[in-house]
Design a protein around this motif. Structure first.
Motif, PDB file in Angstrom:
ATOM      1  N   VAL A   1       8.105 -94.972  38.826  1.00 51.29           N
ATOM      2  CA  VAL A   1       9.245 -94.068  38.727  1.00 51.29           C
ATOM      3  C   VAL A   1      10.150 -94.468  39.876  1.00 51.29           C
ATOM      4  O   VAL A   1       9.745 -94.408  41.040  1.00 51.29           O
ATOM      5  CB  VAL A   1       8.837 -92.587  38.855  1.00 51.29           C
ATOM      6  N   VAL A   2      11.365 -94.922  39.559  1.00 51.32           N
ATOM      7  CA  VAL A   2      12.290 -95.380  40.597  1.00 51.32           C
ATOM      8  C   VAL A   2      13.686 -94.834  40.330  1.00 51.32           C
ATOM      9  O   VAL A   2      14.053 -94.554  39.192  1.00 51.32           O
ATOM     10  CB  VAL A   2      12.352 -96.927  40.695  1.00 51.32           C
TER      11      VAL A   2
ATOM     12  N   CYS B   1      19.826-101.461  34.158  1.00 47.00           N
ATOM     13  CA  CYS B   1      19.907-100.977  32.772  1.00 47.00           C
ATOM     14  C   CYS B   1      19.842-102.122  31.776  1.00 47.00           C
ATOM     15  O   CYS B   1      19.439-101.928  30.630  1.00 47.00           O
ATOM     16  CB  CYS B   1      21.202-100.197  32.569  1.00 47.00           C
ATOM     17  N   GLN B   2      20.236-103.300  32.189  1.00 46.67           N
ATOM     18  CA  GLN B   2      20.234-104.451  31.295  1.00 46.67           C
ATOM     19  C   GLN B   2      18.858-105.101  31.188  1.00 46.67           C
ATOM     20  O   GLN B   2      18.644-105.938  30.320  1.00 46.67           O
ATOM     21  CB  GLN B   2      21.260-105.473  31.777  1.00 46.67           C
TER      22      GLN B   2
ATOM     23  N   ALA C   1      11.605-101.212  31.836  1.00 45.54           N
ATOM     24  CA  ALA C   1      11.320 -99.773  31.764  1.00 45.54           C
ATOM     25  C   ALA C   1      11.179 -99.320  30.321  1.00 45.54           C
ATOM     26  O   ALA C   1      11.903 -99.787  29.438  1.00 45.54           O
ATOM     27  CB  ALA C   1      12.438 -98.990  32.443  1.00 45.54           C
ATOM     28  N   HIS C   2      10.259 -98.401  30.084  1.00 43.91           N
ATOM     29  CA  HIS C   2      10.067 -97.833  28.752  1.00 43.91           C
ATOM     30  C   HIS C   2      11.034 -96.678  28.506  1.00 43.91           C
ATOM     31  O   HIS C   2      11.407 -96.415  27.374  1.00 43.91           O
ATOM     32  CB  HIS C   2       8.639 -97.334  28.570  1.00 43.91           C
ATOM     33  N   VAL C   3      11.385 -95.970  29.589  1.00 38.36           N
ATOM     34  CA  VAL C   3      12.305 -94.843  29.489  1.00 38.36           C
ATOM     35  C   VAL C   3      13.355 -95.003  30.579  1.00 38.36           C
ATOM     36  O   VAL C   3      13.024 -95.274  31.728  1.00 38.36           O
ATOM     37  CB  VAL C   3      11.576 -93.492  29.661  1.00 38.36           C
ATOM     38  N   LEU C   4      14.612 -94.837  30.202  1.00 41.85           N
ATOM     39  CA  LEU C   4      15.724 -94.946  31.140  1.00 41.85           C
ATOM     40  C   LEU C   4      16.478 -93.625  31.135  1.00 41.85           C
ATOM     41  O   LEU C   4      16.905 -93.152  30.080  1.00 41.85           O
ATOM     42  CB  LEU C   4      16.656 -96.085  30.723  1.00 41.85           C
ATOM     43  N   VAL C   5      16.623 -93.025  32.311  1.00 43.84           N
ATOM     44  CA  VAL C   5      17.364 -91.776  32.459  1.00 43.84           C
ATOM     45  C   VAL C   5      18.640 -92.095  33.226  1.00 43.84           C
ATOM     46  O   VAL C   5      18.581 -92.501  34.385  1.00 43.84           O
ATOM     47  CB  VAL C   5      16.539 -90.705  33.212  1.00 43.84           C
TER      48      VAL C   5
ATOM     49  N   GLU D   1      24.249 -88.324  31.546  1.00 42.15           N
ATOM     50  CA  GLU D   1      23.419 -87.271  30.952  1.00 42.15           C
ATOM     51  C   GLU D   1      22.724 -87.788  29.693  1.00 42.15           C
ATOM     52  O   GLU D   1      22.762 -87.183  28.625  1.00 42.15           O
ATOM     53  CB  GLU D   1      24.256 -86.029  30.640  1.00 42.15           C
ATOM     54  N   LYS D   2      22.065 -88.943  29.843  1.00 46.26           N
ATOM     55  CA  LYS D   2      21.477 -89.635  28.694  1.00 46.26           C
ATOM     56  C   LYS D   2      20.060 -90.112  29.029  1.00 46.26           C
ATOM     57  O   LYS D   2      19.807 -90.625  30.108  1.00 46.26           O
ATOM     58  CB  LYS D   2      22.357 -90.838  28.346  1.00 46.26           C
TER      59      LYS D   2
END
Length: 129
Positions: free
Chosen positions: A31-32, A40-41, A46-50, A55-56
């Motif tokens: 978790v970073v 992001c690219q 990562a399996h999940v990107l917040v 707000e996505k």
């Protein structure tokens, strides 16, 4: 954090120069927090990107989509929050100590997360369904 397992990383902020930490084969989970768009690219990191600013939440692993679907308890919790907040007058939203206030919402989330982590610590497992 004590509930993180061996070979897991937690970094509130990870610079671009440290991206190799996430690609290390000895790292099982992480978790970073990052601010560089280049993270992001990285599709297979990562399996999940917040993305807080947008707000996505993007779930990049199709196997997780089902596991991360809200349970009945999760939906009841969100309904409970929404009901308390929508019943308030707009002038009360930032008043300390009122049901539905920002302080109250933070306390509700803290209690919910601590309960979740407590059940994980007790059983040693997290079951998502």
């Amino acid at each position: 954090m004590s509930w993180f397992f061996q070979n897991s990383l937690f970094h509130p902020y990870l610079s671009l120069q440290q991206i190799d930490l996430l690609k290390n084969p000895k790292v099982d989970s992480f978790v970073v927090g990052v601010s560089n768009a280049l993270y992001c690219q990285q599709r297979n990191t990562a399996h999940v990107l917040v993305e807080v600013s947008k707000e996505k939440i993007s779930i990049r692993d199709e196997n997780l989509t089902r596991a991360l679907t809200l349970s009945t308890a999760d939906l009841r919790f969100t309904d409970y929050l929404v009901q308390h907040v929508t019943e308030l007058k707009p002038s009360c939203l930032f008043t300390v100590g009122w049901d539905g206030s920002e302080e109250w919402i933070r306390a509700q989330f803290k209690l919910y997360i601590l309960s979740l982590l407590s059940s994980i610590q007790h059983t040693g497992r997290l079951y998502l369904h």
